[in-house]
Design an enzyme around this catalytic site. Structure first.
Site, short mmCIF file in Angstrom:
data_model
loop_
_atom_site.label_atom_id
_atom_site.label_comp_id
_atom_site.label_asym_id
_atom_site.label_seq_id
_atom_site.Cartn_x
_atom_site.Cartn_y
_atom_site.Cartn_z
N ASP B 124 -20.03 -13.48 -59.18
CA ASP B 124 -20.82 -12.68 -58.10
C ASP B 124 -22.13 -12.12 -58.86
O ASP B 124 -21.72 -11.34 -60.25
CB ASP B 124 -19.64 -11.71 -57.56
CG ASP B 124 -20.35 -10.99 -56.46
OD1 ASP B 124 -21.19 -11.80 -55.93
OD2 ASP B 124 -20.15 -9.87 -56.48
N HIS B 131 -30.48 -3.49 -52.64
CA HIS B 131 -29.02 -2.89 -53.02
C HIS B 131 -28.88 -2.15 -54.15
O HIS B 131 -28.28 -1.31 -54.29
CB HIS B 131 -28.07 -4.20 -52.79
CG HIS B 131 -26.53 -4.03 -53.26
ND1 HIS B 131 -25.78 -3.28 -52.28
CD2 HIS B 131 -25.86 -4.20 -54.34
CE1 HIS B 131 -24.68 -2.90 -52.87
NE2 HIS B 131 -24.68 -3.72 -54.11
N ARG B 140 -26.69 7.14 -59.59
CA ARG B 140 -27.57 7.67 -61.20
C ARG B 140 -28.93 8.33 -60.76
O ARG B 140 -29.51 8.82 -61.70
CB ARG B 140 -27.94 6.47 -61.93
CG ARG B 140 -26.63 5.80 -62.64
CD ARG B 140 -27.29 4.39 -63.47
NE ARG B 140 -27.66 3.47 -62.70
CZ ARG B 140 -26.85 2.43 -62.02
NH1 ARG B 140 -25.70 2.39 -62.42
NH2 ARG B 140 -27.48 1.57 -61.50
N GLU B 197 -19.44 -6.77 -48.75
CA GLU B 197 -20.65 -6.92 -49.22
C GLU B 197 -21.19 -8.39 -48.50
O GLU B 197 -20.77 -9.45 -48.59
CB GLU B 197 -20.65 -6.91 -50.61
CG GLU B 197 -20.34 -5.82 -51.22
CD GLU B 197 -20.62 -5.65 -52.84
OE1 GLU B 197 -20.55 -6.84 -53.52
OE2 GLU B 197 -21.09 -4.45 -53.17
N GLU B 199 -23.24 -11.23 -48.46
CA GLU B 199 -24.03 -12.01 -49.35
C GLU B 199 -24.03 -13.65 -49.04
O GLU B 199 -23.51 -13.90 -48.13
CB GLU B 199 -23.14 -12.13 -50.59
CG GLU B 199 -22.66 -10.98 -51.45
CD GLU B 199 -22.19 -10.79 -52.73
OE1 GLU B 199 -22.32 -11.88 -53.37
OE2 GLU B 199 -21.72 -9.80 -53.22
N ASP B 229 -17.94 -10.30 -50.10
CA ASP B 229 -17.21 -9.76 -51.17
C ASP B 229 -16.55 -8.42 -51.18
O ASP B 229 -17.07 -7.58 -51.29
CB ASP B 229 -18.27 -9.51 -52.43
CG ASP B 229 -17.63 -9.36 -53.68
OD1 ASP B 229 -16.68 -9.57 -53.98
OD2 ASP B 229 -18.28 -8.62 -54.47
N ARG B 233 -14.28 0.65 -53.17
CA ARG B 233 -15.12 1.42 -53.77
C ARG B 233 -14.62 2.53 -54.83
O ARG B 233 -15.12 2.70 -55.72
CB ARG B 233 -16.14 2.11 -53.03
CG ARG B 233 -16.83 1.14 -52.04
CD ARG B 233 -17.88 0.37 -52.63
NE ARG B 233 -18.86 -0.56 -51.76
CZ ARG B 233 -19.35 -1.78 -52.35
NH1 ARG B 233 -19.42 -1.93 -53.58
NH2 ARG B 233 -20.12 -2.45 -51.45
N GLN B 236 -13.14 0.73 -57.75
CA GLN B 236 -14.15 0.25 -58.40
C GLN B 236 -14.70 1.67 -59.44
O GLN B 236 -14.90 1.21 -60.60
CB GLN B 236 -15.39 -0.40 -57.65
CG GLN B 236 -16.40 -0.90 -58.50
CD GLN B 236 -17.43 -1.61 -57.59
OE1 GLN B 236 -17.32 -1.84 -56.35
NE2 GLN B 236 -18.67 -2.11 -58.02
N LYS B 249 -12.43 -5.88 -56.82
CA LYS B 249 -13.13 -7.13 -56.11
C LYS B 249 -11.94 -8.39 -55.98
O LYS B 249 -12.53 -9.65 -55.69
CB LYS B 249 -14.06 -7.64 -56.95
CG LYS B 249 -15.37 -6.41 -57.39
CD LYS B 249 -16.24 -6.33 -55.86
CE LYS B 249 -17.44 -5.64 -56.53
NZ LYS B 249 -18.36 -5.69 -55.41
N THR B 253 -12.29 -12.52 -50.98
CA THR B 253 -13.62 -12.81 -51.09
C THR B 253 -13.49 -13.99 -49.97
O THR B 253 -12.99 -15.04 -50.13
CB THR B 253 -14.35 -13.45 -52.29
OG1 THR B 253 -13.95 -12.53 -53.24
CG2 THR B 253 -15.59 -13.59 -52.20
N GLU B 359 -23.78 1.67 -48.53
CA GLU B 359 -25.08 1.88 -48.39
C GLU B 359 -25.47 2.46 -46.72
O GLU B 359 -26.31 3.66 -46.82
CB GLU B 359 -26.10 0.57 -48.20
CG GLU B 359 -25.99 0.14 -50.11
CD GLU B 359 -26.64 -1.10 -49.94
OE1 GLU B 359 -25.92 -2.28 -49.90
OE2 GLU B 359 -27.79 -1.37 -50.13
#
Lengths: 417, 417
Positions: B124, B131, B140, B197, B199, B229, B233, B236, B249, B253, B359
């Protein structure tokens, strides 16, 4: 502790052989006259398990027509015990099966060894405390050596199953994108900090489809191999944030040719170290699930003598393979027959116990002096790196066969092969 | 741009169908009377490819006796082109094969769809700039949103192949070890921040055994699927340092049931976005290798109407799948037929273009308002999440079939199943 069990194969009855009757490790071999097939090591020989089944000395529904142990593993734990019991009978001193079995022996020196299993998926852990502390100290300082989660879960990442090769396979120094401390921009170049990681690998023999307990996980492990997780430290340093190591670990992962079964290792079970913080219930130790296995690393420069550069023991791990496997299933992750779990680098408390050159040379700042007078910060072209393992019983030794690999120079242009 | 190609299957001749003759996507289906087998979607029907070969209308050495597309993929690119060409002939308006082929059609509403391939390994990526910027800003700060390596390599990690399931498979909310900002210590609990996610997945159809160029990588991609995916969170956040996402994860999937071939997508090729910094030579674009494919996400609360919560386009990616695959091989990593590469979450520049709830709800701080009046920070039990994709030609649409999954509540005790 169990004593040496005697076999009619005389070379199996010494204290030095890696393959006494107590061991009976599983591999895949071929000879000049035969295709790859399942075999069991005994003394200086390999007993042809495919032929044993063809002759009717064992019966597992044709599982040994396959040239890997996966088909047999999938039969389940009762058959694992049954085969070991039957091989003990066939190979024991005084066995009435000797006449039929003896023609099925091949001298190990006449055999080529192949991958013993088809690796379904490969996971690598980071579960040795000395290693994690050493690496953490180098990268983040002694105060922040262990990440906050480290004492609570066995940290692991998914590796690349296609990278796993059997001992004896040459390893080509990889190219990769890297950016040294003095580089303004990243560049594509051969790795200059190529390294080993001394590990044990646990092989999942029973599939699972949801969270399993530590006890269940222990029972699902078919056996163990020696494992060298070749690592390109300079590629890793550039790529690993934020999602972990990727190409740095994908060049090759070598495993020993012989799988030593959990049953053979039973006399060597031992506890994990004292816990600094209590583990959550689902990860708590459920009995002694580590093993007392002496480990060593030798480095042999091309054309020179071998030099033992590290000695440690599998009992230095903070988490057992059973705890790692249990953690691996917590999210509902399905595990499959043939999954391979690397323990993480096994270092001990002292400098001479370190299981990687990164630690032995402290990131290259304290190059290691070899007996030849040469020094090493990381692996040089032509070096052969060999891992060995031995569990010591009363008058006998359980071995895995060497896990070895020679480093070939990087290709001049990796796109022109 | 190519126009609609007409078929004797009338339902394939509309601007709305996902499966005109231009598409011919590959899947695996079964009916009440037949075991899983390879098929190709055309209009409202599936043409039984296994039966086509059995009847002698196509000939690929018995590759379609297998119940996945892996065997056929391994035959190589010339056969990929040959099959597509031949299916075009068989299904074209006026085809002389109609009489023999028509009895081999099954209505899609009578079929169950299965995994179209056996996934060898799953990787992945994290290669959508919007994103990565959104997530980096949340974690961050805006100044350090993109890691230093991000504009130089497509960051990726190895995922878990055993987690990949076909669209329509229910997904059980996972348990995991997590530690919230207000927790003193980690705890084992069901994930409270379970997410999607959005994708695309690229399927490797040709094996390779060393570094390959971007051009070679593009040619080795057999086709594309939609991919979700699923991501926990909270698990993670606790586990991912320093070695990346692991159990967060591994629950599931989901992929679309239909593989749209690279050949079918050829008219929709487009360039990657302008580069802020030049890529190193081995990763440079070698032509238009992204695709203009509209994507959307709908959320359907249990018993309520579907609500479209995001729209974006595959052309928003910073790296193409070909660049990802080329990077994947730089270290010498062997790639295998059936490897699956997730693109990374595909978000666009605006709020409504975001491909994850993380997001869309900005980490839960700005819950999303649904048309029903409900709000969502993350997925709630009973929600069904559906991804759709459409490439728009002149009077026709190329679709992948929905990629959908319903979230079941976590088990009360995951160890008592």
């Amino acid at each position: 502790m169990t004593k040496l069990l005697r076999s009619w194969v005389e070379s199996a009855n010494t204290a030095e052989t890696q393959f006494p009757l107590n061991n009976l490790p599983y591999g895949v071999f071929s000879t000049a006259d035969s295709d790859p097939r399942c075999g069991v090591a005994i003394g200086d020989y390999i007993l042809d398990v495919q032929a044993l089944e063809a002759k009717g000395l064992i019966a597992f529904g044709g599982a040994f027509k396959a040239s890997s142990w996966n088909t047999f593993m999938a039969l389940g734990k009762a058959d694992w015990a049954k085969l070991r019991q039957r091989l003990m009978e066939i190979l024991a001193e005084g066995s009435t099966d000797r006449e039929q079995a003896e023609p099925l022996l091949t001298a190990q020196e006449d055999a080529s060894l192949h991958m013993p299993i088809t690796v379904s998926e490969y996971t690598d852990f980071y579960a040795g405390r000395h290693h994690a502390t050493n690496v953490g100290t180098m990268f983040r300082g002694a105060e922040n050596a262990l990440p906050p989660n480290w004492l609570h879960i066995p940290i692991g990442y998914n590796g690349r199953a296609s990278s796993v090769v059997v001992s004896g396979t040459d390893v080509r120094r990889p190219w990769g994108q890297l950016k040294g401390p003095n580089d303004d921009a990243p560049r594509f170049a051969p790795s200059a900090r190529f390294d080993i990681e001394l590990e044990m690998g646990a092989i999942v023999g029973t599939a699972s489809d949801g969270p399993i307990t530590v006890q269940e996980a222990d029972e699902n492990i078919f056996g163990y191999v020696l494992l060298n997780d070749w690592s390109a430290r300079d590629i890793q340093a550039w790529e690993y944030q934020p999602l972990g190591p990727f190409q740095a670990k994908a060049t090759a992962t070598s495993i020993s040719p012989w799988i030593v079964t959990a049953a053979a290792l039973a006399p060597f079970r031992c506890d994990t170290p004292a816990r600094e913080v209590e583990l959550l219930d689902h990860l708590k130790d459920a009995g002694p699930m580590l093993y007392d296995i002496d480990l060593s690393v030798t480095l042999t420069p091309e054309g020179k003598a071998a030099d033992t550069i590290a000695r440690t023991n599998y009992n230095e791990m903070y988490y057992s393979a059973a705890q790692q496997l249990a953690h691996h299933t917590t999210s509902g992750c399905a595990m499959r027959v043939g999954d391979l779990l690397g323990s993480g680098t096994i270092s001990g408390p002292k400098k001479q116990n370190r299981g990687s050159l990164l630690e032995l040379s402290w990131g290259g700042k304290q190059p290691l002096e070899l007996e030849t007078g040469e020094t090493r910060s990381f692996i040089e072209d032509g070096d052969t790196l060999t891992l060995t393992a031995a569990a010591h019983g009363e008058g006998f030794t359980i071995g895995f066969g060497d896990c070895t690999g020679k480093i070939l120079p990087a290709l001049e242009n990796p796109y022109k092969r």
